[in-house]
Design a protein around this motif. Structure first.
Motif, PDB file in Angstrom:
ATOM      1  N   LEU A  38      20.258 -12.056 -63.167  1.00  0.00           N
ATOM      2  CA  LEU A  38      19.376 -11.385 -62.128  1.00  0.00           C
ATOM      3  C   LEU A  38      19.334 -12.014 -60.791  1.00  0.00           C
ATOM      4  N   LEU A  39      19.549 -13.371 -60.623  1.00  0.00           N
ATOM      5  CA  LEU A  39      19.875 -13.971 -59.304  1.00  0.00           C
ATOM      6  C   LEU A  39      21.082 -13.317 -58.837  1.00  0.00           C
ATOM      7  N   LEU A  40      22.365 -13.289 -59.474  1.00  0.00           N
ATOM      8  CA  LEU A  40      23.444 -12.641 -58.921  1.00  0.00           C
ATOM      9  C   LEU A  40      23.403 -11.422 -58.300  1.00  0.00           C
ATOM     10  N   SER A  41      22.595 -10.542 -59.270  1.00  0.00           N
ATOM     11  CA  SER A  41      22.423  -9.110 -58.756  1.00  0.00           C
ATOM     12  C   SER A  41      21.364  -9.007 -57.519  1.00  0.00           C
ATOM     13  N   VAL A  42      20.515  -9.901 -57.507  1.00  0.00           N
ATOM     14  CA  VAL A  42      19.686  -9.853 -56.286  1.00  0.00           C
ATOM     15  C   VAL A  42      20.399 -10.210 -55.047  1.00  0.00           C
ATOM     16  N   GLY A  43      21.318 -11.398 -55.262  1.00  0.00           N
ATOM     17  CA  GLY A  43      21.901 -11.736 -54.163  1.00  0.00           C
ATOM     18  C   GLY A  43      23.078 -10.666 -53.528  1.00  0.00           C
ATOM     19  N   MET A  44      23.457 -10.163 -54.432  1.00  0.00           N
ATOM     20  CA  MET A  44      24.619  -8.832 -54.035  1.00  0.00           C
ATOM     21  C   MET A  44      23.741  -7.580 -53.647  1.00  0.00           C
ATOM     22  N   GLY A  45      22.736  -7.685 -54.238  1.00  0.00           N
ATOM     23  CA  GLY A  45      21.783  -6.490 -53.426  1.00  0.00           C
ATOM     24  C   GLY A  45      21.320  -6.480 -52.187  1.00  0.00           C
ATOM     25  N   LEU A  46      21.052  -8.096 -51.711  1.00  0.00           N
ATOM     26  CA  LEU A  46      21.208  -8.314 -50.456  1.00  0.00           C
ATOM     27  C   LEU A  46      22.152  -7.883 -49.493  1.00  0.00           C
ATOM     28  N   ALA A  47      23.383  -8.274 -49.914  1.00  0.00           N
ATOM     29  CA  ALA A  47      24.722  -7.845 -49.412  1.00  0.00           C
ATOM     30  C   ALA A  47      24.796  -6.447 -49.145  1.00  0.00           C
ATOM     31  N   ALA A  48      24.376  -5.856 -50.074  1.00  0.00           N
ATOM     32  CA  ALA A  48      24.644  -4.354 -49.964  1.00  0.00           C
ATOM     33  C   ALA A  48      23.854  -3.492 -48.885  1.00  0.00           C
ATOM     34  N   CYS A  49      22.644  -4.321 -48.896  1.00  0.00           N
ATOM     35  CA  CYS A  49      21.792  -3.896 -47.614  1.00  0.00           C
ATOM     36  C   CYS A  49      22.491  -4.044 -46.224  1.00  0.00           C
ATOM     37  N   VAL A  50      23.084  -5.228 -46.076  1.00  0.00           N
ATOM     38  CA  VAL A  50      23.745  -5.401 -44.906  1.00  0.00           C
ATOM     39  C   VAL A  50      25.026  -4.555 -44.738  1.00  0.00           C
ATOM     40  N   ILE A  51      25.800  -4.184 -45.762  1.00  0.00           N
ATOM     41  CA  ILE A  51      26.878  -3.368 -45.724  1.00  0.00           C
ATOM     42  C   ILE A  51      26.343  -1.904 -45.197  1.00  0.00           C
ATOM     43  N   ILE A  52      25.268  -1.519 -46.065  1.00  0.00           N
ATOM     44  CA  ILE A  52      24.854  -0.064 -45.296  1.00  0.00           C
ATOM     45  C   ILE A  52      24.446   0.184 -43.965  1.00  0.00           C
ATOM     46  N   TYR A  53      23.757  -0.914 -43.465  1.00  0.00           N
ATOM     47  CA  TYR A  53      23.373  -1.016 -42.378  1.00  0.00           C
ATOM     48  C   TYR A  53      24.523  -1.068 -41.183  1.00  0.00           C
ATOM     49  N   ALA A  54      25.491  -1.962 -41.613  1.00  0.00           N
ATOM     50  CA  ALA A  54      26.464  -2.115 -40.710  1.00  0.00           C
ATOM     51  C   ALA A  54      27.472  -0.989 -40.580  1.00  0.00           C
ATOM     52  N   LEU A  55      27.688  -0.238 -41.718  1.00  0.00           N
ATOM     53  CA  LEU A  55      28.681   0.562 -41.731  1.00  0.00           C
ATOM     54  C   LEU A  55      28.429   2.242 -41.826  1.00  0.00           C
ATOM     55  N   ARG A  56      26.945   2.385 -41.531  1.00  0.00           N
ATOM     56  CA  ARG A  56      26.307   3.793 -41.728  1.00  0.00           C
ATOM     57  C   ARG A  56      27.109   4.724 -40.721  1.00  0.00           C
ATOM     58  N   VAL A  57      27.454   4.326 -39.640  1.00  0.00           N
ATOM     59  CA  VAL A  57      28.075   5.450 -38.484  1.00  0.00           C
ATOM     60  C   VAL A  57      29.438   5.648 -39.177  1.00  0.00           C
ATOM     61  N   PRO A  58      30.394   4.516 -39.400  1.00  0.00           N
ATOM     62  CA  PRO A  58      31.863   5.224 -39.735  1.00  0.00           C
ATOM     63  C   PRO A  58      31.701   5.531 -41.155  1.00  0.00           C
ATOM     64  N   VAL A  59      30.958   5.316 -42.111  1.00  0.00           N
ATOM     65  CA  VAL A  59      30.795   6.092 -43.229  1.00  0.00           C
ATOM     66  C   VAL A  59      30.245   7.510 -43.289  1.00  0.00           C
ATOM     67  N   SER A  60      29.510   7.703 -42.345  1.00  0.00           N
ATOM     68  CA  SER A  60      28.941   8.973 -42.408  1.00  0.00           C
ATOM     69  C   SER A  60      30.331  10.086 -41.880  1.00  0.00           C
ATOM     70  N   TYR A  61      31.101   9.536 -41.139  1.00  0.00           N
ATOM     71  CA  TYR A  61      32.216  10.376 -40.558  1.00  0.00           C
ATOM     72  C   TYR A  61      33.467  10.404 -41.658  1.00  0.00           C
ATOM     73  N   LEU A  62      33.388   9.521 -42.793  1.00  0.00           N
ATOM     74  CA  LEU A  62      34.057   9.723 -43.982  1.00  0.00           C
ATOM     75  C   LEU A  62      33.793  11.131 -44.580  1.00  0.00           C
ATOM     76  N   TYR A  63      32.852  11.723 -44.597  1.00  0.00           N
ATOM     77  CA  TYR A  63      32.379  12.741 -45.359  1.00  0.00           C
ATOM     78  C   TYR A  63      32.351  14.095 -44.323  1.00  0.00           C
ATOM     79  N   THR A  64      32.421  13.878 -43.158  1.00  0.00           N
ATOM     80  CA  THR A  64      32.343  15.197 -42.309  1.00  0.00           C
ATOM     81  C   THR A  64      32.576  14.762 -40.785  1.00  0.00           C
ATOM     82  N   SER A  65      33.159  15.883 -40.240  1.00  0.00           N
ATOM     83  CA  SER A  65      33.574  15.754 -39.025  1.00  0.00           C
ATOM     84  C   SER A  65      32.594  16.469 -37.875  1.00  0.00           C
ATOM     85  N   ASP A  66      31.444  16.810 -38.389  1.00  0.00           N
ATOM     86  CA  ASP A  66      30.561  17.921 -37.736  1.00  0.00           C
ATOM     87  C   ASP A  66      29.457  16.564 -37.390  1.00  0.00           C
TER      88      ASP A  66
END
Length: 462
Positions: free
Chosen positions: A322-350
């Motif tokens: 549980l401790l490890l999972s929560v720690g990696m969950g916090l890291a996932a929050c940062v990843i989504i926020y930081a990469l949301r723009v480039p990630v969106s253009y992986l899926y579409t050019s619109d």
């Protein structure tokens, strides 16, 4: 698997088991990720069609997989108790159950898929892609479900690196057939999003044949002689697997199907909204593989310790996981926020669709911490063979609280499609709270049981 004494030994063993599972889960989900990304490049209608098809398929896939996951704690308990005689027998019966469930799903789909799609307010091209994408996937149901059984056997032995290698070997196969079938290369027909379904089915057959070969030829798997002295179906064992597996499958089904239900409800919005929603869910689900992998690893380790009557060690594994999972969950929050723009253009050019994807990804940040608690606890409770109460908790959280709340926000406020995502966030948070309380109760109860009562209850549970 082997008994451990110190927290350092437990952390090492949990990591050895968990990391290959994580790579395996990411690899398996990468197939859906590749389907979605390549379909999006073929066009918004193809992406939306694959989104709708996936929304109908994923709950069925995860639900049946959950039923078959019952074999992992069963086999872990037997190995922990050094009862190796029944391992090949249970694996063979699990394969029978997998084939039986495939026939049930195939029959239900033949009657229900077309009427369900007809009831939805979809553009004709989107409906056509969704229907034929599902037909393509249907060709891979038997190998996928049989592989799930054999994978449970491999993982219960702690040999999770093997399933990782099998999955990594399959990814190039999946990418190749997606490319040639979606875009019509190397003499293959150009099928668009429909081709993704057939490419995935071909990959499932490849995975099954490779898995059978490895478990037949290599130790420690060949020691158990899974494919020798094939036994007849045993209704009693089917009942044991299904009594444990159905609540697991239904729990996972209720959690995943709410996401699919939201996708179907979003059919009243534009094709661009459906496509953006699916793309955001697709990326967030990729990060969900982390807590899901912890859940699988904790089922194996906790089940092994409970089978060996080592309650303190089971509690220690639960805390570490549980401790490890929560720690990696916090890291996932940062990843989504930081990469949301480039990630969106992986899926579409619109740019309009990309903007919607970015907005949905902001909401998905709030999924991560709830999943980091909710999902591993489900795995721990499966290690205790506690499955019925978590099933009820999941049903209440997702279908009686989350979905109605999301629908009300989407219908009666200006949030529109984002209201459904707030409902999903609420459901995950409520379920995580319920399960945390349930785990604490289970651990106290296990402490209070005398050795004699504990042995009697374990025998009753199989």
């Amino acid at each position: 698997m082997y008994p451990t004494k110190s927290w350092r030994e437990k952390l090492k063993l949990l990591s050895i088991i968990m990391w290959p599972i994580l790579v395996t889960q990411i690899g398996m989900y990468a197939m859906n990720f590749i389907d979605t990304v390549m379909s999006g490049r073929a066009g918004a209608e193809d992406l939306a069609g694959v989104a709708i098809g996936s929304s109908l398929w994923i709950p069925v896939l995860t639900g049946i997989t959950g039923v078959l996951l019952a074999l992992t704690p069963i086999l872990s308990h037997k190995l922990g108790a050094e009862d190796k005689e029944g391992v090949p027998f249970y694996v063979q019966q699990g394969i029978y159950v997998a084939v039986f469930l495939t026939i049930v799903v195939f029959g239900a789909g033949a009657f229900l898929v077309s009427p369900i799609l007809s009831l939805m307010e979809l553009e004709p091209e989107v409906r056509f892609v969704a229907f034929h994408y599902l037909i393509g996937l249907a060709a891979g149901m038997i190998p996928l479900f049989v592989y799930t059984v054999i994978r449970g056997f491999i993982d219960s032995l702690g040999q999770t690196r093997v399933t990782m290698i099998i999955t990594l070997a399959a990814l190039p196969v999946n990418a190749f057939f997606n490319y040639v079938l979606i875009f019509g290369r190397a003499g293959f027909p150009e099928l668009g999003g429909i081709g993704a379904g057939y490419a995935t089915s071909i990959t499932y057959w490849f995975i099954l044949f490779l898995c059978i070969y490895i478990t037949h030829k290599n130790r420690p798997f060949s020691y158990h002689r899974l494919y020798h002295a094939w036994r007849k179906p045993a209704v009693g064992v089917w009942k044991e697997i299904l009594l444990l597996g159905l609540p697991i499958g239904l729990t996972i089904f209720f959690e995943t199907s709410i996401f699919s239900a939201v996708t179907l409800l979003l059919s009243v919005f534009s094709t661009e909204v459906i496509a953006a929603h699916q793309a955001a869910i697709n990326f967030a689900s990729l990060l969900y593989m982390v807590p899901l992998s912890f859940a699988f690893a904790l089922t194996i380790t906790v089940g092994y310790e409970i089978g060996g009557r080592r309650h303190e060690d089971a509690v220690s594994y639960a805390k570490i996981g549980l401790l490890l999972s929560v720690g990696m969950g916090l890291a996932a929050c940062v990843i989504i926020y930081a990469l949301r723009v480039p990630v969106s253009y992986l899926y579409t050019s619109d740019p309009d669709v990309a903007g919607l994807i970015q907005a949905f990804l902001i909401y998905s940040i709030f999924f991560q911490l709830s999943d980091a608690v909710n999902t591993p606890i489900q795995g721990i409770l499966r290690g205790y063979k506690d499955v019925n109460v978590p099933f009820i908790m999941a049903f209440i959280s997702f279908w009686l609280i989350g979905l109605p709340f999301g629908w009300a926000l989407a219908t009666w406020t200006e949030l529109g499609p984002f209201g459904y995502w707030i409902g999903l966030i609420t459901a995950l948070a409520v379920c995580a709270t319920f399960l945390a309380v349930r785990l604490r109760w289970m651990q106290k109860r296990e402490w209070q049981l005398s050795p004699e009562k504990r042995e009697e209850e374990q025998n009753m549970l199989g």
